[in-house]
Write a protein that holds these residues in place. Sequence first.
Motif, short mmCIF file in Angstrom:
data_model
loop_
_atom_site.label_atom_id
_atom_site.label_comp_id
_atom_site.label_asym_id
_atom_site.label_seq_id
_atom_site.Cartn_x
_atom_site.Cartn_y
_atom_site.Cartn_z
N GLN A 146 52.70 46.67 36.38
CA GLN A 146 53.04 46.66 35.07
C GLN A 146 52.08 48.01 34.78
OE1 GLN A 146 52.63 43.76 32.14
NE2 GLN A 146 54.01 41.95 33.76
N PRO A 147 53.20 48.89 33.83
CA PRO A 147 52.31 50.32 33.35
C PRO A 147 50.96 49.28 32.24
CG PRO A 147 54.13 50.32 32.81
CD PRO A 147 54.24 48.74 33.67
N ASN A 148 49.87 50.14 32.05
CA ASN A 148 48.86 50.18 31.06
C ASN A 148 47.92 48.64 31.46
OD1 ASN A 148 49.19 52.29 29.89
ND2 ASN A 148 50.28 51.45 28.39
N SER A 149 48.29 48.62 32.89
CA SER A 149 47.29 47.03 33.92
C SER A 149 46.65 47.25 34.49
CB SER A 149 48.42 46.19 33.76
OG SER A 149 49.18 45.96 33.02
N THR A 150 45.37 46.26 34.14
CA THR A 150 44.16 46.40 35.30
C THR A 150 44.34 45.50 36.73
OG1 THR A 150 42.92 47.04 33.82
CG2 THR A 150 42.12 45.94 35.45
N TYR A 151 44.53 45.89 37.96
CA TYR A 151 44.48 45.46 39.22
C TYR A 151 43.71 45.39 39.65
CZ TYR A 151 49.62 44.62 38.46
OH TYR A 151 50.76 44.89 37.33
N THR A 152 42.60 44.34 40.66
CA THR A 152 42.00 43.90 41.48
C THR A 152 41.94 43.53 43.34
OG1 THR A 152 39.83 42.52 39.20
CG2 THR A 152 39.58 42.73 41.93
N MET A 153 41.79 45.30 44.15
CA MET A 153 42.08 44.53 44.88
C MET A 153 40.77 44.54 46.13
SD MET A 153 43.80 48.27 46.86
CE MET A 153 44.82 48.30 48.17
N SER A 154 41.42 43.27 46.94
CA SER A 154 40.03 43.58 47.80
C SER A 154 41.02 42.98 49.52
CB SER A 154 39.82 41.80 47.74
OG SER A 154 40.50 40.89 47.76
N GLY A 155 40.53 43.06 50.49
CA GLY A 155 41.19 43.20 51.39
C GLY A 155 39.80 42.57 52.94
N TRP A 156 40.18 41.86 54.13
CA TRP A 156 38.95 41.79 54.67
C TRP A 156 39.26 42.46 56.30
CZ3 TRP A 156 34.99 38.50 53.76
CH2 TRP A 156 35.12 37.61 53.18
N VAL A 157 38.29 43.26 56.33
CA VAL A 157 37.85 44.32 57.67
C VAL A 157 37.68 44.48 58.69
CG1 VAL A 157 39.65 46.17 55.97
CG2 VAL A 157 36.51 46.00 56.27
N GLN A 158 37.71 44.37 59.96
CA GLN A 158 36.33 44.58 60.79
C GLN A 158 36.52 46.05 61.44
OE1 GLN A 158 36.04 42.34 64.19
NE2 GLN A 158 36.37 40.80 63.06
N GLY A 159 35.15 47.07 62.15
CA GLY A 159 35.74 48.11 62.88
C GLY A 159 34.90 49.03 62.14
#
Length: 515
Positions: free
Chosen positions: A102-115
Motif C-alpha cells: 500500500q502507498p504511504n505505508s511502513t513495512y518491516t522486513m526480515s529473513g534468516w540467512v547463512q553464509g
Amino acid sequence: MDRAPRPHRSPRSLLLRKSWIGVATALVAAGAASLTAMATNASAADINVAKNAGFESGLTGWTCTGGTGSVVTSPVHGGSSALKGAASSSDNAQCSQTVAVQPNSTYTMSGWVQGNYVYLGASGTGTTDVSTWTPGATGWTQLSTSFKTGASTKSVTIYTHGWYGQGAYYADDITVSGPDGGGGTDPTPTPTASTSNPSTPTPTPTPTPTPSSTVTPPAGSVPKHAVTGYWQNFNNGATVQKISDVPSAYDIIAVSFADATTTPGAVSFTLDSAGLNGYTVAQFKADIAAKQAAGKSVVISIGGQNGTISVSDSASATNFANSVYSLMQTYGFNGVDIDLENGLNSTYMSQALKSLASKAGSGFVLTMAPQTIDMQSTSGEYFKTALAVKDILTVVNMQYYNSGSMLGCDGKVYSQGSVDFLTALACIQLEGGLAPSQVGIGVPASTSGAGSGYVSPSVVNAALDCLAKGTSCGSFKPSKTYPGLRGAMTWSTNWDASSGNAWSNAVGPHVHALP
C-alpha cells in the motif's frame, strides 16, 4: 593526483569555487472509538506480503539471476526447504520477488540467512531503498530492516543475494510485514527445530524483527591508524596492478577515478580493462570483495587533477549522490573519496555527501585529498566542506606536494620536502576543527609520483612521530601532541610498486605502530 606519465605536472588552478517530508495521516474519529483501538486494529491488519516466503513451493514467485538459485532441504531454518544462492566471481546470486504494498505505508522486513556477505533488501520503494547484510554467519542469523512506501507505490521488489567470490549462501523464512497491498498472504511458516538451536526438540518461534541501519556493500573496518593508497585505473608508466596486488599495508584503497558525465553532478566509472592487461570487471569485483573480507575498505575517488565534476546546485547534488551510490552498489565500494582539484562548492558538496551517507548507512567511508592551498584557511571551500561533514568524515589526506612554499599554523613560511612542511601544515587542520583521527599526511610514493614535494619514508615517519608523540620534530614543534592522528596516504600504490613497495614497507608498519 595525476593520470599523466611522470615527470610532468601541469599548473593547478588556485580558484576556490565551489525530508523526508512528513505525510500527515488523517485519523477520523467515529463516535467514542478511541485512538488506541484504531492503532490496535491497524496492527492486527498487518500481514506478510511475501509469497512462498519459506521456499516450501520451490522457487515459485522468486526469480534468481543466471540460474544461481535452488531449493535445498538442508540446512533449513523453518519448514522443510530453504533457498541456496550459488554466488560466483561474476554473479552475486540475487533472488528477488515483487510484492504488493500500500502507498504511504511502513513495512518491516526480515529473513534468516547463512553464509558470507549475505544481503536482504528492498528496491523501488518510492522513498529510500534499503538493504542490510551480515559479513559472515556459520549458523542461521536474522537480518532485518524497514522501509516506507511512496505516495503512489503499489509494488516493491524484495531480494536477497550473496557477494562476488564469497561462495554459496542460504536464506529462509522471509517476512515483509505491513498492510495488505491486495495480494494477500501465505500462511506464516512455523519453524521446526532450528539448526541454530539444535538442543530444542520443539518449534522455535521467529522473533519479532527490529529495524536496523541500511547499508550497502561490506564495510571494511578502518583502523585507528590507517594507510591510504590510490590505485590507478589507467597505465601511465607505473606498475599495472589488480586490486589483489595492492599490499596488505594499505587499509583504504581509493580507486582512481570516477569521471563526469553529461548530467550535471553525476559521475560514472569504467574499468580500463585494455589498459590493465585484460583485468575483467568480474575479477575487479571479486578482488574488492576479497579486500573487504580481509578488513580493508575500497572507495571510489572522484576527480583527480583532470577531473571537472561540478556540484553547484541542489539538482547536481542529488545527481552526484545518486550516481555515486549506484557505483557503490554495482562494484561494492565502501564509500567515496573527494579529490576535486579544480574547485568545489561547500554548500552543495556537503548536501550531496550527507545525502549519499544517508543512503549508504553506517558503514560509509568518506575520505578527501585536497591540495595544500585548499586547507590554508577554514574559510576556504574545501575546508568548509570538511567541517560541514565532520560527523561522517573518515579522513582528510591533504596533498603535501606540487605546491611550493606554504604557511604553517604558526604563520611562518615552510618549503615542501621537509618534516616542518608536513607538521606545520597538518597543524592548521588539527587546530582548525578537524579531529586528529580525521587528519592524514598525503605524499608521493616515489619521485615519479609527483612533480615536486617527494620526501623519503623516513621523513614521513618523523612527521608522524612529531605530531603523535612530540618526537623527531624539526624546527617546528606543535604545542601539543595528537596521538589519535589517523595516518598517511600515498599517490599511488602503482608508483609504490614501481619502487619495490619501499614506501608502504616503511610507512605502513610505522603508522600501525602509532600510539
